[in-house]
Design a protein around this motif. Structure first.
Motif, PDB file in Angstrom:
ATOM      1  N   HIS A 257     -13.101  -6.790  34.617  1.00 12.05           N
ATOM      2  CA  HIS A 257     -12.361  -7.460  33.562  1.00 12.05           C
ATOM      3  C   HIS A 257     -12.862  -8.891  33.423  1.00 12.05           C
ATOM      4  CE1 HIS A 257      -9.546  -4.179  33.045  1.00 12.05           C
ATOM      5  NE2 HIS A 257      -9.385  -4.139  34.358  1.00 12.05           N
ATOM      6  N   GLY A 258     -13.346  -9.224  32.280  1.00 12.58           N
ATOM      7  CA  GLY A 258     -13.869 -10.557  32.031  1.00 12.58           C
ATOM      8  C   GLY A 258     -15.339 -10.712  32.371  1.00 12.58           C
ATOM      9  N   MET A 259     -15.991  -9.658  32.897  1.00 14.17           N
ATOM     10  CA  MET A 259     -17.397  -9.759  33.264  1.00 14.17           C
ATOM     11  C   MET A 259     -18.245 -10.071  32.038  1.00 14.17           C
ATOM     12  SD  MET A 259     -19.812  -6.948  35.138  1.00 14.17           S
ATOM     13  CE  MET A 259     -18.771  -6.950  36.585  1.00 14.17           C
ATOM     14  N   VAL A 260     -19.175 -10.996  32.170  1.00 13.95           N
ATOM     15  CA  VAL A 260     -19.971 -11.410  31.014  1.00 13.95           C
ATOM     16  C   VAL A 260     -21.418 -10.961  31.097  1.00 13.95           C
ATOM     17  CG1 VAL A 260     -18.516 -13.383  30.495  1.00 13.95           C
ATOM     18  CG2 VAL A 260     -20.408 -13.655  32.101  1.00 13.95           C
ATOM     19  N   ASP A 261     -21.883 -10.554  32.256  1.00 17.89           N
ATOM     20  CA  ASP A 261     -23.298 -10.214  32.395  1.00 17.89           C
ATOM     21  C   ASP A 261     -23.462  -9.000  33.305  1.00 17.89           C
ATOM     22  OD1 ASP A 261     -26.047 -10.068  32.859  1.00 17.89           O
ATOM     23  OD2 ASP A 261     -26.293 -12.233  32.677  1.00 17.89           O
ATOM     24  N   PHE A 262     -23.618  -7.828  32.694  1.00 16.86           N
ATOM     25  CA  PHE A 262     -23.763  -6.601  33.482  1.00 16.86           C
ATOM     26  C   PHE A 262     -25.067  -6.599  34.274  1.00 16.86           C
ATOM     27  CE2 PHE A 262     -25.170  -2.079  33.721  1.00 16.86           C
ATOM     28  CZ  PHE A 262     -24.237  -1.675  34.660  1.00 16.86           C
ATOM     29  N   ASP A 263     -26.134  -7.219  33.729  1.00 15.90           N
ATOM     30  CA  ASP A 263     -27.400  -7.272  34.455  1.00 15.90           C
ATOM     31  C   ASP A 263     -27.233  -7.979  35.797  1.00 15.90           C
ATOM     32  OD1 ASP A 263     -28.625  -5.900  32.480  1.00 15.90           O
ATOM     33  OD2 ASP A 263     -29.773  -7.568  31.667  1.00 15.90           O
ATOM     34  N   GLN A 264     -26.433  -9.049  35.805  1.00 13.08           N
ATOM     35  CA  GLN A 264     -26.184  -9.761  37.059  1.00 13.08           C
ATOM     36  C   GLN A 264     -25.445  -8.863  38.046  1.00 13.08           C
ATOM     37  OE1 GLN A 264     -24.219 -13.505  36.507  1.00 13.08           O
ATOM     38  NE2 GLN A 264     -25.923 -14.418  35.371  1.00 13.08           N
ATOM     39  N   TYR A 265     -24.493  -8.089  37.530  1.00 17.16           N
ATOM     40  CA  TYR A 265     -23.763  -7.152  38.393  1.00 17.16           C
ATOM     41  C   TYR A 265     -24.736  -6.163  39.028  1.00 17.16           C
ATOM     42  CZ  TYR A 265     -20.612  -3.471  39.933  1.00 17.16           C
ATOM     43  OH  TYR A 265     -19.948  -2.551  40.702  1.00 17.16           O
ATOM     44  N   CYS A 266     -25.656  -5.640  38.219  1.00  9.57           N
ATOM     45  CA  CYS A 266     -26.616  -4.658  38.724  1.00  9.57           C
ATOM     46  C   CYS A 266     -27.494  -5.252  39.819  1.00  9.57           C
ATOM     47  CB  CYS A 266     -27.487  -4.147  37.576  1.00  9.57           C
ATOM     48  SG  CYS A 266     -26.600  -3.127  36.383  1.00  9.57           S
ATOM     49  N   GLU A 267     -27.989  -6.467  39.586  1.00  4.03           N
ATOM     50  CA  GLU A 267     -28.856  -7.104  40.584  1.00  4.03           C
ATOM     51  C   GLU A 267     -28.111  -7.279  41.907  1.00  4.03           C
ATOM     52  OE1 GLU A 267     -31.931  -7.636  40.377  1.00  4.03           O
ATOM     53  OE2 GLU A 267     -32.335  -7.428  38.227  1.00  4.03           O
ATOM     54  N   LYS A 268     -26.824  -7.548  41.818  1.00  2.00           N
ATOM     55  CA  LYS A 268     -26.042  -7.829  43.010  1.00  2.00           C
ATOM     56  C   LYS A 268     -25.660  -6.559  43.772  1.00  2.00           C
ATOM     57  CE  LYS A 268     -22.294 -10.892  44.408  1.00  2.00           C
ATOM     58  NZ  LYS A 268     -21.326 -11.894  43.938  1.00  2.00           N
TER      59      LYS A 268
ATOM     60  N   ARG B 234       6.631  -8.189  37.301  1.00  8.17           N
ATOM     61  CA  ARG B 234       5.348  -7.733  36.788  1.00  8.17           C
ATOM     62  C   ARG B 234       5.000  -8.440  35.480  1.00  8.17           C
ATOM     63  NH1 ARG B 234       5.575  -1.727  35.160  1.00  8.17           N
ATOM     64  NH2 ARG B 234       6.771  -1.748  37.093  1.00  8.17           N
ATOM     65  N   ALA B 235       6.022  -8.695  34.659  1.00  5.88           N
ATOM     66  CA  ALA B 235       5.799  -9.386  33.385  1.00  5.88           C
ATOM     67  C   ALA B 235       5.232 -10.783  33.608  1.00  5.88           C
ATOM     68  CB  ALA B 235       7.104  -9.465  32.594  1.00  5.88           C
ATOM     69  N   ASP B 236       5.641 -11.436  34.681  1.00  5.57           N
ATOM     70  CA  ASP B 236       5.109 -12.770  34.993  1.00  5.57           C
ATOM     71  C   ASP B 236       3.628 -12.688  35.332  1.00  5.57           C
ATOM     72  OD1 ASP B 236       7.601 -13.913  34.617  1.00  5.57           O
ATOM     73  OD2 ASP B 236       8.150 -13.750  36.741  1.00  5.57           O
ATOM     74  N   ILE B 237       3.223 -11.635  36.050  1.00  4.47           N
ATOM     75  CA  ILE B 237       1.806 -11.449  36.356  1.00  4.47           C
ATOM     76  C   ILE B 237       1.020 -11.221  35.074  1.00  4.47           C
ATOM     77  CG2 ILE B 237       0.126  -9.889  37.449  1.00  4.47           C
ATOM     78  CD1 ILE B 237       1.429 -11.617  39.493  1.00  4.47           C
ATOM     79  N   LYS B 238       1.542 -10.402  34.159  1.00  4.43           N
ATOM     80  CA  LYS B 238       0.869 -10.153  32.884  1.00  4.43           C
ATOM     81  C   LYS B 238       0.687 -11.443  32.104  1.00  4.43           C
ATOM     82  CE  LYS B 238       2.307  -5.340  32.210  1.00  4.43           C
ATOM     83  NZ  LYS B 238       3.058  -4.384  31.360  1.00  4.43           N
ATOM     84  N   ALA B 239       1.705 -12.295  32.121  1.00  4.01           N
ATOM     85  CA  ALA B 239       1.613 -13.566  31.403  1.00  4.01           C
ATOM     86  C   ALA B 239       0.536 -14.462  32.005  1.00  4.01           C
ATOM     87  CB  ALA B 239       2.972 -14.274  31.421  1.00  4.01           C
ATOM     88  N   LEU B 240       0.427 -14.453  33.332  1.00  2.90           N
ATOM     89  CA  LEU B 240      -0.604 -15.257  33.988  1.00  2.90           C
ATOM     90  C   LEU B 240      -2.000 -14.750  33.632  1.00  2.90           C
ATOM     91  CD1 LEU B 240       0.835 -15.862  37.581  1.00  2.90           C
ATOM     92  CD2 LEU B 240       0.694 -17.490  35.689  1.00  2.90           C
ATOM     93  N   VAL B 241      -2.166 -13.430  33.527  1.00  2.00           N
ATOM     94  CA  VAL B 241      -3.465 -12.871  33.163  1.00  2.00           C
ATOM     95  C   VAL B 241      -3.915 -13.440  31.826  1.00  2.00           C
ATOM     96  CG1 VAL B 241      -4.671 -10.771  32.459  1.00  2.00           C
ATOM     97  CG2 VAL B 241      -3.209 -10.738  34.479  1.00  2.00           C
ATOM     98  N   ASP B 242      -3.048 -13.401  30.830  1.00  2.18           N
ATOM     99  CA  ASP B 242      -3.398 -13.917  29.501  1.00  2.18           C
ATOM    100  C   ASP B 242      -3.695 -15.407  29.543  1.00  2.18           C
ATOM    101  OD1 ASP B 242      -3.026 -11.399  28.446  1.00  2.18           O
ATOM    102  OD2 ASP B 242      -0.935 -11.759  27.879  1.00  2.18           O
ATOM    103  N   ARG B 243      -2.880 -16.141  30.271  1.00  3.32           N
ATOM    104  CA  ARG B 243      -3.070 -17.600  30.329  1.00  3.32           C
ATOM    105  C   ARG B 243      -4.366 -17.962  31.043  1.00  3.32           C
ATOM    106  NH1 ARG B 243      -0.295 -21.444  33.708  1.00  3.32           N
ATOM    107  NH2 ARG B 243       1.320 -19.927  34.198  1.00  3.32           N
ATOM    108  N   TYR B 244      -4.670 -17.265  32.147  1.00  4.03           N
ATOM    109  CA  TYR B 244      -5.875 -17.573  32.906  1.00  4.03           C
ATOM    110  C   TYR B 244      -7.139 -17.222  32.123  1.00  4.03           C
ATOM    111  CZ  TYR B 244      -2.946 -18.230  37.083  1.00  4.03           C
ATOM    112  OH  TYR B 244      -2.020 -18.673  37.987  1.00  4.03           O
ATOM    113  N   LYS B 245      -7.106 -16.123  31.387  1.00  3.81           N
ATOM    114  CA  LYS B 245      -8.279 -15.736  30.592  1.00  3.81           C
ATOM    115  C   LYS B 245      -8.581 -16.791  29.526  1.00  3.81           C
ATOM    116  CE  LYS B 245      -8.702 -11.401  29.328  1.00  3.81           C
ATOM    117  NZ  LYS B 245      -8.340 -10.065  28.802  1.00  3.81           N
ATOM    118  N   LYS B 246      -7.533 -17.294  28.889  1.00  3.22           N
ATOM    119  CA  LYS B 246      -7.738 -18.323  27.867  1.00  3.22           C
ATOM    120  C   LYS B 246      -8.224 -19.627  28.481  1.00  3.22           C
ATOM    121  CE  LYS B 246      -4.260 -16.525  24.653  1.00  3.22           C
ATOM    122  NZ  LYS B 246      -2.934 -16.769  24.021  1.00  3.22           N
TER     123      LYS B 246
END
Length: 348
Positions: A82-93, A232-244
């Motif tokens: 979730h949030g990964m921006v570069d699959f090539d980097q994942y593959c190398e690792k 659980r709703a508080d965790i969901k709210a943190l996910v949205d806030r942290y991504k932004k």
């Protein structure tokens, strides 16, 4: 989406596949045709942005499409996607453990072919369709695979590769039937593990910074956020806030309403069992590959260990013991095959 994991350990790394595949065809062999014809493995590689190393075992290539498909499936099955921006980097690792995994499985597949093990199209199709239905059906699986453009036919091919290895292990490596005395001895030895299971229901949000730079100001705020999490709703709210807030600086991972137990263990279970239900904790988790996650874990409920007598569990113990024996036999067999094989890995 929750997954039922099909697990086959291969020489220490192993086959863990959330329903996996190997491009296949139903070409007939002499004397058989149609749905009863043994499936043949094919090498149907297409274009891809990341090209894995070429693996040659005893002069024959291991299909690069399979390696790439396993990389994608592993990535999709990891919350850190979730949030990964570069699959090539994942593959190398992560390419090295995947190569180890695929080589072990390929050695078992070739051993299966040498031993005359066959899989008909109907046999495998029945297995594959049943597995898909357990995972929510074809549509859900297709959506799960879509972010990394892993096609259903590639997933099916990887599943066939896994299935052949598992069928060989079942037919040639399965331990002998156990006596009732052996089952009882196992219970007496493992009573503290067997006599009931503690279970933990939880939700969490985790942050994995891209590169070496860590946002210390964000981590201070994250530690403070932990004190306000009550649901659980508080965790969901943190996910949205942290991504932004973090954008492309970090991957934001999450799990909502999941359950683990003392048989599985792991960092989430170990941290969560000491948290009062209805509250949260903050911790730093360093994975084996060096990745660091900063996590807020909310515990929804904790069920302590319940006692179980031998009579209550003896029916399931036979399968457990057989499974442990099978895994040990697979590890031994794969190491034996590795020692005899000439394996070359050529970088692209």
């Amino acid at each position: 989406m929750r997954f039922f994991t099909i697990c086959l350990i291969i020489a220490g790394t192993l086959l863990v596949t959330q329903m996996p595949a190997l491009a296949f065809s139903n070409q007939s062999t002499p004397g058989s045709k149609g749905a009863d014809a043994p499936l043949q493995l094919t090498n149907d590689s297409g274009d891809m942005s990341y090209r894995p190393p070429k693996v040659i075992i005893n002069g024959i290539n291991l299909d690069g499409e399979l390696i790439l498909s396993q990389l994608k499936l592993n990535a999709l099955s990891t919350i850190s996607l979730h949030g990964m921006v570069d699959f090539d980097q994942y593959c190398e690792k992560h390419i090295q453990p995947v190569l180890h995994q695929m080589i072990g499985r390929e050695l078992l597949v070739r051993a299966a072919k040498d031993a005359g093990v066959t899989v008909t199209e109907k046999e495998f199709s029945d297995y594959y369709e049943k597995s898909l239905s357990m995972l929510g059906g074809t549509e859900k699986m297709s959506k799960f695979l879509a972010p990394l453009k892993l096609e259903m036919n590639q997933h099916r091919a990887l599943s066939l590769h896994t299935y052949l290895a598992r069928k060989y292990a079942t037919e040639f490596l399965a331990p002998k039937a156990l006596s009732s005395d052996q089952v009882r001895d196992y219970y007496d030895e493992k009573i503290n593990e067997i006599s009931g299971v503690e279970s933990l229901t939880y939700s969490y949000v985790g942050v994995n910074f891209i590169g070496d730079e860590v946002d210390e100001a964000f981590l201070r705020d994250m530690k403070q956020d932990k004190t306000s999490v009550r649901s659980r709703a508080d965790i969901k709210a943190l996910v949205d806030r942290y991504k932004k807030r973090l954008g492309g600086k970090a991957a934001v991972a999450w799990v909502f309403d999941n359950t683990t137990d003392s048989r599985v263990g792991g960092i989430v279970y170990e941290k969560g069992r000491d948290v009062a239900p209805g509250s949260a904790t903050y911790f730093r988790n360093v994975k084996k590959d060096g990745e660091v996650f900063y996590i807020i874990l909310f515990v929804e409920s904790f069920i302590p260990r319940q006692g179980s007598t031998f009579e209550e569990v003896k029916g399931s113990l036979g399968s457990r013991i057989t499974g442990e024996g099978m895994n040990a036999a697979i590890v031994t067999k794969v190491e034996e095959l590795r020692n005899k094989a000439v394996i070359k890995i050529v970088e692209p």
